[in-house]
Scaffold this motif. Sequence first.
Motif, short mmCIF file in Angstrom:
data_model
loop_
_atom_site.label_atom_id
_atom_site.label_comp_id
_atom_site.label_asym_id
_atom_site.label_seq_id
_atom_site.Cartn_x
_atom_site.Cartn_y
_atom_site.Cartn_z
N ARG B 80 0.84 -1.21 0.00
CA ARG B 80 0.00 0.00 0.00
C ARG B 80 0.87 1.26 0.00
O ARG B 80 0.54 2.24 -0.65
CB ARG B 80 -0.92 0.00 1.23
CG ARG B 80 -2.08 -0.97 1.09
CD ARG B 80 -2.98 -0.93 2.33
NE ARG B 80 -4.13 -1.81 2.17
CZ ARG B 80 -5.05 -2.02 3.10
NH1 ARG B 80 -4.96 -1.43 4.29
NH2 ARG B 80 -6.06 -2.84 2.88
N SER B 81 2.00 1.20 0.72
CA SER B 81 2.87 2.38 0.81
C SER B 81 3.54 2.69 -0.53
O SER B 81 4.09 3.77 -0.71
CB SER B 81 3.93 2.18 1.89
OG SER B 81 4.95 1.29 1.44
N LYS B 82 3.51 1.74 -1.47
CA LYS B 82 4.16 1.92 -2.76
C LYS B 82 3.20 2.31 -3.87
O LYS B 82 3.56 2.29 -5.05
CB LYS B 82 4.89 0.62 -3.16
CG LYS B 82 5.96 0.18 -2.16
CD LYS B 82 7.10 1.19 -2.10
CE LYS B 82 8.22 0.72 -1.18
NZ LYS B 82 9.20 1.81 -0.95
N HIS B 83 1.96 2.56 -3.53
CA HIS B 83 0.96 2.93 -4.53
C HIS B 83 0.30 4.25 -4.16
O HIS B 83 0.12 4.55 -2.98
CB HIS B 83 -0.11 1.82 -4.65
CG HIS B 83 0.39 0.57 -5.28
ND1 HIS B 83 1.09 -0.37 -4.56
CD2 HIS B 83 0.31 0.09 -6.55
CE1 HIS B 83 1.42 -1.38 -5.37
NE2 HIS B 83 0.96 -1.12 -6.58
N ASP B 84 -0.11 5.01 -5.19
CA ASP B 84 -0.82 6.26 -4.94
C ASP B 84 -2.21 6.00 -4.36
O ASP B 84 -2.73 6.83 -3.62
CB ASP B 84 -1.00 7.03 -6.26
CG ASP B 84 0.28 7.71 -6.72
OD1 ASP B 84 1.26 7.73 -5.94
OD2 ASP B 84 0.31 8.21 -7.86
N ALA B 85 -2.81 4.87 -4.74
CA ALA B 85 -4.18 4.61 -4.31
C ALA B 85 -4.40 3.11 -4.11
O ALA B 85 -3.65 2.29 -4.64
CB ALA B 85 -5.17 5.14 -5.35
#
Lengths: 280, 280
Positions: B80-85
Amino acid sequence: MENPSSDRPRDSLTFPDSKSQHLSPYIPLSTGLSNHPPSSAKPFVTLTFATSLDSNLSIAPGVQTALSGPESKAMTHFLRSKHDAILVGVGTAIADNPSLNCRIEGVGGYGGEGLEGQPIPVIVDPKGRWEFTEETKCMKLAKQGKGKGPLLVTSNGSTSKKLQLLSSLSGGLIDIDSTKDSKERADWGQILSALALKGVRSIMIEGGGSVINELLSPKYFHLIDSVIITVAPTWLGKGGVQVCPDVRTEAGVRVPVGRLKDVKWVPLGEDVVLCGRPKI
Amino acid sequence: MENPSSDRPRDSLTFPDSKSQHLSPYIPLSTGLSNHPPSSAKPFVTLTFATSLDSNLSIAPGVQTALSGPESKAMTHFLRSKHDAILVGVGTAIADNPSLNCRIEGVGGYGGEGLEGQPIPVIVDPKGRWEFTEETKCMKLAKQGKGKGPLLVTSNGSTSKKLQLLSSLSGGLIDIDSTKDSKERADWGQILSALALKGVRSIMIEGGGSVINELLSPKYFHLIDSVIITVAPTWLGKGGVQVCPDVRTEAGVRVPVGRLKDVKWVPLGEDVVLCGRPKI
């Protein structure tokens, strides 16, 4: 077992030690079966199959589907060489006309002596549906000295022609009580006991869908000693033959799901092999 | 990002570098997104979920099922921390009341500054079924500065009360054309384009069953850039919510199944993580 490369049959397979060493804790030892009591009332049972990510064995009933890679095929034959017998249900026997022998390099018929390392093919056919002849693949291979004669498990007797063929190949018949269940279900405890009485100390159960789902159901899960599953990185989609056990009892109660312990995941080509033991 | 251990919130998670390095080829780069054109008409799409061996997400519709181990949970938050959404369907939003934030140590709200590293929660709710309030978990977290305000994707407008709440949390609404399809299906090409226009360069799609099966179907499979699936060594059995795409087109033609390329299997605790890219 001497196996000079000049004698190596072209259709034999090899499975690398680097991979097989991961599997050894999960298979019966070929010499002496020291991890399983020889006096046991049932053989050591290894359940093995290959599925897609959506747990399908094939794209549709009766359609053989190439799911896993060549390494996985070699593994299956390696595993067959480590068991006294291999078992399929009648549906698979009819649909696939399977070889049910072992082609790993060095076993009998594939570079080795006699029938050494060849498992006994066992076909479970409670209602006697399987119409085999000497042209049926596993019968042909037995005749050629490339596999053992099959054992037919049935509760329906058999024709004298079928019996004669099985006998001529040193195979035979195991009669089990006919069940009152019209759904053509066999009692797996009874089948495995009967096989133990025939001297089968270890058996690899390979399919098809009905057999696997029955064994994974709460009623029979405890009969499994070891599970070796190949998963291929593909989806086959709706309408396939799926491994998905019925987790309700006959009284309709939802019971705990089946889980594995002592889990090991071994990447094999593009696939992964999951080894484990039922957590009872 | 400074993160002295004294500041480390007790509910934060860590995911070891030894594992995350296996995943990096399959996720958008957090700085610059250099493996995905920033001008792209759609975000980089990572599809991720956890199933049992029989491809079930849960034991029954609406029942959250603890499938995978703690390492897998930490992995989800790392991703999750590696995606914008991050995106879920309305069914999941209603059934699970999910947090939809990132609790990996060091992101905003969990030892980090502001909302750095927090993904935008996106809920796809074509018919406006989701009745959220400020007590809904993801709204609460956004208010506490532990997550971003959600984006609601709908074709049904929204009540002013809902709109006001979303705005107050710096969230918002994405209006998509209402489809003529009564089955409450959204067009994924349209949704992803709309998200790209909002500046979303990468999105992790997490569920539930309907969303995953739609994206794995032949119609949308090409929209996926990366797949990261956790498989747990258990069977949930019949009656569960299953990942099994419909492989027929609307005209009823059976089309080729979905397969992955660039496959990597990473054992993680008792589970395995499969990383791959759709083979188009």
